[in-house]
Scaffold this active site. Structure first.
Site, PDB file in Angstrom:
ATOM      1  N   PHE A  57     -11.854  -6.842  13.800  1.00 53.07           N
ATOM      2  CA  PHE A  57     -10.876  -7.145  13.113  1.00 53.07           C
ATOM      3  C   PHE A  57     -10.533  -6.285  11.978  1.00 53.07           C
ATOM      4  CE2 PHE A  57     -10.009  -9.451   9.182  1.00 53.07           C
ATOM      5  CZ  PHE A  57      -8.488  -9.976   9.336  1.00 53.07           C
ATOM      6  N   GLN A  58      -9.193  -5.929  12.070  1.00 52.84           N
ATOM      7  CA  GLN A  58      -8.411  -5.087  11.104  1.00 52.84           C
ATOM      8  C   GLN A  58      -9.157  -3.429  11.406  1.00 52.84           C
ATOM      9  OE1 GLN A  58      -8.647  -6.520   7.072  1.00 52.84           O
ATOM     10  NE2 GLN A  58      -6.643  -7.665   7.767  1.00 52.84           N
ATOM     11  N   MET A  73      24.428   8.278   2.601  1.00 51.97           N
ATOM     12  CA  MET A  73      24.223   9.600   3.050  1.00 51.97           C
ATOM     13  C   MET A  73      24.474   9.360   4.788  1.00 51.97           C
ATOM     14  SD  MET A  73      23.783  12.447   2.905  1.00 51.97           S
ATOM     15  CE  MET A  73      23.074  13.295   1.322  1.00 51.97           C
ATOM     16  N   GLU A 101       0.950  -1.238  -0.034  1.00 54.44           N
ATOM     17  CA  GLU A 101       0.116   0.025   0.079  1.00 54.44           C
ATOM     18  C   GLU A 101       0.877   1.156   0.088  1.00 54.44           C
ATOM     19  OE1 GLU A 101      -0.436  -2.627   2.137  1.00 54.44           O
ATOM     20  OE2 GLU A 101      -2.635  -3.148   1.653  1.00 54.44           O
ATOM     21  N   LYS A 131     -17.547   0.030   6.203  1.00 60.74           N
ATOM     22  CA  LYS A 131     -17.808  -1.125   5.171  1.00 60.74           C
ATOM     23  C   LYS A 131     -19.534  -0.976   4.823  1.00 60.74           C
ATOM     24  CE  LYS A 131     -17.543  -5.773   3.330  1.00 60.74           C
ATOM     25  NZ  LYS A 131     -16.817  -7.087   3.521  1.00 60.74           N
TER      26      LYS A 131
HETATM   27  C1  FAD Z   1      18.806  13.926   2.358  1.00 67.11           C
HETATM   28  C2  FAD Z   1      18.052  15.453   1.979  1.00 67.11           C
HETATM   29  C3  FAD Z   1      18.665  16.514   1.570  1.00 67.11           C
HETATM   30  C4  FAD Z   1      18.416  17.696   1.491  1.00 67.11           C
HETATM   31  N1  FAD Z   1      19.073  18.624   1.179  1.00 67.11           N
HETATM   32  C5  FAD Z   1      18.444  19.949   0.576  1.00 67.11           C
HETATM   33  C6  FAD Z   1      19.293  20.943   0.425  1.00 67.11           C
HETATM   34  O1  FAD Z   1      20.495  20.977   0.164  1.00 67.11           O
HETATM   35  N2  FAD Z   1      18.762  22.127  -0.210  1.00 67.11           N
HETATM   36  C7  FAD Z   1      17.161  22.213  -0.233  1.00 67.11           C
HETATM   37  O2  FAD Z   1      16.684  23.240  -0.850  1.00 67.11           O
HETATM   38  N3  FAD Z   1      16.335  21.117   0.230  1.00 67.11           N
HETATM   39  C8  FAD Z   1      17.205  20.205   0.775  1.00 67.11           C
HETATM   40  N4  FAD Z   1      16.207  18.987   1.265  1.00 67.11           N
HETATM   41  C9  FAD Z   1      14.932  19.256   1.195  1.00 67.11           C
HETATM   42  C10 FAD Z   1      14.191  19.906   2.465  1.00 67.11           C
HETATM   43  O3  FAD Z   1      14.168  18.960   3.350  1.00 67.11           O
HETATM   44  C11 FAD Z   1      12.768  20.456   2.120  1.00 67.11           C
HETATM   45  O4  FAD Z   1      11.937  19.661   1.702  1.00 67.11           O
HETATM   46  C12 FAD Z   1      12.892  21.715   1.254  1.00 67.11           C
HETATM   47  O5  FAD Z   1      14.042  22.529   1.177  1.00 67.11           O
HETATM   48  C13 FAD Z   1      11.499  22.278   1.162  1.00 67.11           C
HETATM   49  O6  FAD Z   1      11.304  23.018   0.203  1.00 67.11           O
HETATM   50  P1  FAD Z   1      10.703  24.527  -0.266  1.00 67.11           P
HETATM   51  O7  FAD Z   1      11.160  25.685   0.742  1.00 67.11           O
HETATM   52  O8  FAD Z   1      10.771  24.724  -1.547  1.00 67.11           O
HETATM   53  O9  FAD Z   1       9.260  24.103   0.216  1.00 67.11           O
HETATM   54  P2  FAD Z   1       7.970  23.024  -0.221  1.00 67.11           P
HETATM   55  O10 FAD Z   1       8.193  22.169   0.984  1.00 67.11           O
HETATM   56  O11 FAD Z   1       8.034  22.802  -1.487  1.00 67.11           O
HETATM   57  O12 FAD Z   1       6.665  23.912   0.235  1.00 67.11           O
HETATM   58  C14 FAD Z   1       6.251  24.859  -0.651  1.00 67.11           C
HETATM   59  C15 FAD Z   1       5.848  26.323  -0.240  1.00 67.11           C
HETATM   60  O13 FAD Z   1       5.046  26.743  -1.091  1.00 67.11           O
HETATM   61  C16 FAD Z   1       3.809  27.196  -0.482  1.00 67.11           C
HETATM   62  N5  FAD Z   1       2.906  27.127  -1.686  1.00 67.11           N
HETATM   63  C17 FAD Z   1       2.271  25.986  -2.283  1.00 67.11           C
HETATM   64  N6  FAD Z   1       1.678  26.257  -3.439  1.00 67.11           N
HETATM   65  C18 FAD Z   1       1.550  27.606  -3.367  1.00 67.11           C
HETATM   66  C19 FAD Z   1       1.005  28.353  -4.534  1.00 67.11           C
HETATM   67  N7  FAD Z   1       0.137  28.040  -5.351  1.00 67.11           N
HETATM   68  N8  FAD Z   1       1.366  29.713  -4.081  1.00 67.11           N
HETATM   69  C20 FAD Z   1       2.198  30.251  -3.234  1.00 67.11           C
HETATM   70  N9  FAD Z   1       2.760  29.491  -2.384  1.00 67.11           N
HETATM   71  C21 FAD Z   1       2.343  28.077  -2.607  1.00 67.11           C
HETATM   72  C22 FAD Z   1       3.394  26.412   0.509  1.00 67.11           C
HETATM   73  O14 FAD Z   1       2.659  26.883   1.418  1.00 67.11           O
HETATM   74  C23 FAD Z   1       4.732  26.032   0.885  1.00 67.11           C
HETATM   75  O15 FAD Z   1       5.166  26.939   2.125  1.00 67.11           O
HETATM   76  C24 FAD Z   1      16.881  17.950   1.319  1.00 67.11           C
HETATM   77  C25 FAD Z   1      16.015  16.798   1.847  1.00 67.11           C
HETATM   78  C26 FAD Z   1      16.705  15.502   1.814  1.00 67.11           C
HETATM   79  C27 FAD Z   1      15.683  14.348   2.101  1.00 67.11           C
HETATM   80  C1  TPP Z   2      12.541   5.315   5.446  1.00 65.91           C
HETATM   81  C2  TPP Z   2      13.697   5.682   5.743  1.00 65.91           C
HETATM   82  N1  TPP Z   2      14.566   5.176   6.710  1.00 65.91           N
HETATM   83  C3  TPP Z   2      15.840   5.783   7.043  1.00 65.91           C
HETATM   84  C4  TPP Z   2      16.342   7.061   6.451  1.00 65.91           C
HETATM   85  C5  TPP Z   2      17.555   7.586   6.710  1.00 65.91           C
HETATM   86  N2  TPP Z   2      18.650   7.648   5.483  1.00 65.91           N
HETATM   87  C6  TPP Z   2      18.468   8.755   4.741  1.00 65.91           C
HETATM   88  S1  TPP Z   2      19.512   8.433   3.739  1.00 65.91           S
HETATM   89  C7  TPP Z   2      20.041   6.846   3.882  1.00 65.91           C
HETATM   90  C8  TPP Z   2      20.854   6.009   3.252  1.00 65.91           C
HETATM   91  C9  TPP Z   2      20.179   5.809   1.764  1.00 65.91           C
HETATM   92  O1  TPP Z   2      21.023   4.757   1.452  1.00 65.91           O
HETATM   93  P1  TPP Z   2      21.082   4.413  -0.070  1.00 65.91           P
HETATM   94  O2  TPP Z   2      19.647   4.323  -0.710  1.00 65.91           O
HETATM   95  O3  TPP Z   2      21.808   3.261  -0.502  1.00 65.91           O
HETATM   96  O4  TPP Z   2      21.509   5.850  -0.840  1.00 65.91           O
HETATM   97  P2  TPP Z   2      22.831   6.554  -0.947  1.00 65.91           P
HETATM   98  O5  TPP Z   2      22.762   7.312   0.261  1.00 65.91           O
HETATM   99  O6  TPP Z   2      23.855   5.327  -0.703  1.00 65.91           O
HETATM  100  O7  TPP Z   2      23.170   7.224  -2.362  1.00 65.91           O
HETATM  101  C10 TPP Z   2      19.407   6.588   5.444  1.00 65.91           C
HETATM  102  C11 TPP Z   2      19.355   5.183   5.897  1.00 65.91           C
HETATM  103  C12 TPP Z   2      15.184   7.361   5.346  1.00 65.91           C
HETATM  104  N3  TPP Z   2      15.562   8.662   4.885  1.00 65.91           N
HETATM  105  N4  TPP Z   2      14.143   6.929   5.043  1.00 65.91           N
END
Ligand code: FAD
Ligand code: TPP
Ligand code: MG
Lengths: 163, 566
Positions: B112-113, B478, B50, B162
């Site tokens: 159940f469920q 990472m 799911e 249901k």
């Molecule tokens: C491993 C990892 C590393 C990351 N590293 C980075 C990084 O280096 N740099 C980075 O930028 N992010 C990074 N992120 C992502 C970060 O966690 C956030 O998800 C991201 O920065 C949020 O983006 P945003 O500010 O554009 O907001 P979003 O989450 O995209 O939110 C959108 C915003 O726009 C508004 N909005 C929506 N629709 C409209 C509309 N029609 N008009 C006006 N406003 C609207 C919403 O209200 C909200 O405030 C990383 C994520 C991961 C998993």
């Molecule tokens: C469901 C979930 N569990 C744990 C994490 C924490 N986490 C972030 S990056 C990462 C490693 C991902 O490994 P891989 O998919 O091999 O990507 P790589 O960083 O090696 O490119 C983990 C465990 C996560 N983001 N999501």
């Protein structure tokens, strides 16, 4: 700062848990929360007493407004308002204490609702500080039980919250 | 005519124009499935878990802009959906999830469920409903679609017991919705917009910071017009990539934790900042105290008032839809005779070019091992920048963001806010189903892909010719990177020992699998995947440098100018 926030929301099941959940999920402080339907049975009115910096209070009102079921939010602390809370308190009342408790109740404009050989049950209404003051005036060992409603608030004069 | 609740659900989806429904059956939704069986208006895609149904519906929404729809049964079906729902919630994705529930008389009996789906999902949905009466069903589903798609978009759960699917009532799909408690603002305040235009023209060191709101609000055209009109430097968050064309010289690349030097430094040192549909996330500005050290005036456009002044105080808040507000701003700029201060602007650009000249995305191109960055660059070349790229979470995600030069919105599909490993493959399915003829690549890691690998089976059933680009570094990379930098190289549980043979695995599912271990084989393999095997799912297992790190990097809690560089 302490803020008292009023809100009107759709009287749907689960509405209260949306508000309570919001406060706990976002780690907002909640001092008291009261809720009951209004004269329009489709709406509930809630009064929330909370504490936080200006920034936090701004976020709280925005987040409350964002809840889909919330119709209106007002920070009563923004203007002049009235705030009342009700307390039921059971005190020990034996011998001389009976007369003294009666006098104290009158001074605080309370009412004795129930009497037994050893106790009085007193109703008091007022701002929270008045209820606190009453409790402070009674020897703690004589306070047997208290129950407070939490504050309800309403704006003064023409300040009306309605839809 | 009276319909059963199950017939009503299916009729509503049909009348809402739904073309694809992602789901998995079970007891509580069997009546609905029976009606799904009888209809032809939409396709049902049976996933293998799911979570994947919800991710696929989510990515379908990200790629098309339409509301994604998923259906799951009660109990375990519902809980399996929760990660997908939270993923969509964090990235503001419009989605409707229908969950089955035990019959109303059984609710609360530990039946159940039975799980309290409304309770479990409350903190990770825009809104949710439990439908207790069949007479409310159609109106509730209509509201769900309306709430999901308007204002700040988000997922909405409709939990249906249901017995409600068996009860009958008259069916009329409402044409419109009006709710006294929900009226999102789309038009910005004109006084504020005037102030914003003025402030933009007064800027000496301007910066435009765009985010996911530009993509969600279909405002790429407005952003492009504004940026080109002013000639101001522009950056984007991870979620906004493609909103402004990455290869354009006015674009400084992504900002944030793994953003470029030029974007992060310009963000820190600008004097006027225009934030457009971006929410000053902690991965973006790092430590807000450090960010606030430098004085700058901030204009913030966002449809959600709670995004404004949440982490950073702003000077000109504008609540409204990005496209509508920018249209107004652009109009005012055209009408205003004031010209930007060219001299200051030139000096500012000169400074930016110095930062840019540090070439922070350089990497060793002579290495004998495959560099992951190189794979992404080649992917960009081979697909001519025209693919839909989904990704999982980790280093590979960051490399995809940094090295694939997105130049159109809705092409970069990843989980930013929740960072959900396991998102990539089901997301690619959703996109490929929406656009059967498009090139779709899922950039993933050997850790992430195993979190929803069972979906290779769904891909087989639907003959989805997507390409899995596995950057196999043999590590939870990472995590390994953080352990190298911040835990004195104690690699606790970040090594994925005993990986499967991915080629055999792909073949076992009926697909093409290829392992690539030499840099010179990267491009030919990609060409084969998108050429010779165009119509097949190809699983490309790139054995990449296990020790490669993502640079630049701002350590958590540090400020924008405190980057670790290669
Ligand atoms: C491993 C990892 C590393 C990351 N590293 C980075 C990084 O280096 N740099 C980075 O930028 N992010 C990074 N992120 C992502 C970060 O966690 C956030 O998800 C991201 O920065 C949020 O983006 P945003 O500010 O554009 O907001 P979003 O989450 O995209 O939110 C959108 C915003 O726009 C508004 N909005 C929506 N629709 C409209 C509309 N029609 N008009 C006006 N406003 C609207 C919403 O209200 C909200 O405030 C990383 C994520 C991961 C998993
Ligand atoms: C469901 C979930 N569990 C744990 C994490 C924490 N986490 C972030 S990056 C990462 C490693 C991902 O490994 P891989 O998919 O091999 O990507 P790589 O960083 O090696 O490119 C983990 C465990 C996560 N983001 N999501
Ligand atoms: Mg890995």
């Amino acid at each position: 700062m302490r803020h008292i926030i009023s809100l009107l929301m759709e009287n749907e099941s689960g509405a209260l848990s949306r508000v309570a959940g919001l406060f706990s999920a976002r780690a907002y402080n909640i001092e008291s929360l009261t809720v009951a339907p209004t004269e329009d049975a489709t709406l509930s009115r809630m009064t929330i007493v909370t504490r936080g910096s200006t920034d936090v209070i701004e976020q709280i009102t925005k987040q409350l407004n964002k809840l889909i079921d919330v119709v209106k939010v007002q920070d009563l602390t923004d203007g002049s308002h009235i705030e009342r809370e009700m307390m039921l308190v059971k005190v020990r009342a034996v011998g001389d204490q009976r007369e003294e408790m009666k006098r104290l109740t009158d001074i605080f404009r309370g009412r004795i609702l129930d009497v037994s050989d050893k106790t009085y049950t007193i109703e008091l209404t007022g701002p929270g500080s008045k209820l606190d003051a009453f409790l402070a005036a009674v020897d703690p060992s004589n306070i047997l039980e208290t129950v407070r409603t939490g504050a309800s608030g309403i704006g003064r004069g023409d300040r009306i919250m309605k839809i | 005519m009276e319909l059963t609740g199950a017939e009503i659900v299916v009729s509503c989806l049909r009348d809402e124009g739904v073309k694809h429904l992602f789901g998995y059956p079970g007891g509580a939704v069997l009546n609905i499935y029976d009606e799904i069986y009888k209809q032809t208006a939409f396709k049902h895609i049976l996933v293998r878990h799911e979570q994947a149904a919800v991710h696929a519906a989510d990515a379908y929404a990200r790629a098309t802009g339409q509301v994604g729809v998923a259906i799951v049964t009660s109990g375990p079906g519902a809980t399996n959906a929760v990660t997908g729902i939270a993923t969509a919630y964090m990235d503001s994705i419009p989605m409707v999830v229908i969950s089955g529930q035990v019959p109303t008389p059984a609710i609360g009996q530990d039946a159940f469920q039975e799980v309290d789906m409304v309770g479990i999902t409350r903190p990770c949905v825009k809104h949710n409903f439990l439908v207790r009466d069949v007479r409310d069903l159609a109106a509730t589903i209509k509201k769900a679609f309306y709430i999901a798609a308007t204002g700040r978009p988000g997922p909405v759960v409709v939990d249906i017991p249901k017995d409600v699917t068996q009860h009958r009532c008259h069916y009329d799909y409402p044409l419109s919705v009006s709710m006294r408690s929900y009226n999102p603002t789309s038009k910005g305040h004109s006084g504020q917009i005037k102030k914003a235009a003025q402030m933009l023209l007064e800027a000496k060191r301007p910066m435009i910071y765009t985010g996911g709101g530009v993509v969600l609000g279909n405002a790429a055209a407005q952003v492009i017009e504004l940026v080109r009109l002013l000639g101001y430097p522009t950056t984007s968050t991870l979620m906004g990539l493609g909103g402004y064309p990455s290869p354009d010289p006015l674009f400084l690349g992504m900002l944030g934790m793994h953003g470029t030097i030029e974007a992060n430094m310009a963000m820190q040192h600008c004097d006027v900042l225009l934030a457009v549909g971006a929410r000053f996330d902690d991965r973006v500005i790092g430590n807000p105290k450090h960010f606030a050290k430098e004085a700058r005036r901030i204009i913030h456009i966002d449809v959600d008032p709670s995004s404004i002044s949440k982490r950073v105080r702003v000077d000109v808040p504008i609540v409204g839809d990005v496209a509508q507000v920018l249209d107004e701003v652009i109009k005012l700029l055209h009408a205003d005779a004031t010209q930007p201060d060219t001299q200051s602007l030139q000096a500012w650009w000169a400074q930016i070019e110095l930062w840019r000249a540090q070439d922070c995305l350089k990497y060793d191109r002579t290495a004998a091992v495959i560099k992951p960055q190189f794979v992404i660059e080649k992917l960009y070349e081979v697909t001519q920048g025209d693919a839909y790229v989904t990704s999982d979470v980790g280093q590979h995600q960051m490399w995809a963001a940094q090295y694939y030069q997105f130049d159109k919105p809705r092409r970069w599909i990843n989980s930013g806010g929740l960072g959900t490993m396991g998102f990539g493959l089901p997301a690619a399915m959703g996109v490929q189903l929406a656009f059967p003829d498009a090139m779709v690549a899922c950039v993933t890691g050997e850790g992430s892909i195993q979190m929803n690998i069972q979906e290779l089976s769904t891909c087989k059933e639907w003959n989805l010719p997507l390409k899995v680009i596995l950057l196999n570094n043999g590590y939870l990379g990472m995590v390994r990177q953080w352990q190298e930098f911040f835990y004195e190289e104690r690699y606790a549980e970040s090594y994925m020992n005993s990986l499967p043979d991915f080629v055999k695995l792909a073949e076992a599912y009926g697909h093409v699998g290829i392992t690539i271990d030499k840099p010179e084989d990267v491009e030919p393999a990609l060409r084969d995947a998108f050429g010779k095997y165009k119509d097949r799912l190809v699983f490309l297992n790139f054995l990449t440098d296990p020790r490669e790190n993502v640079f630049p990097m701002i350590p958590a809690g540090k400020g924008l100018s405190e980057m670790i560089l290669l």
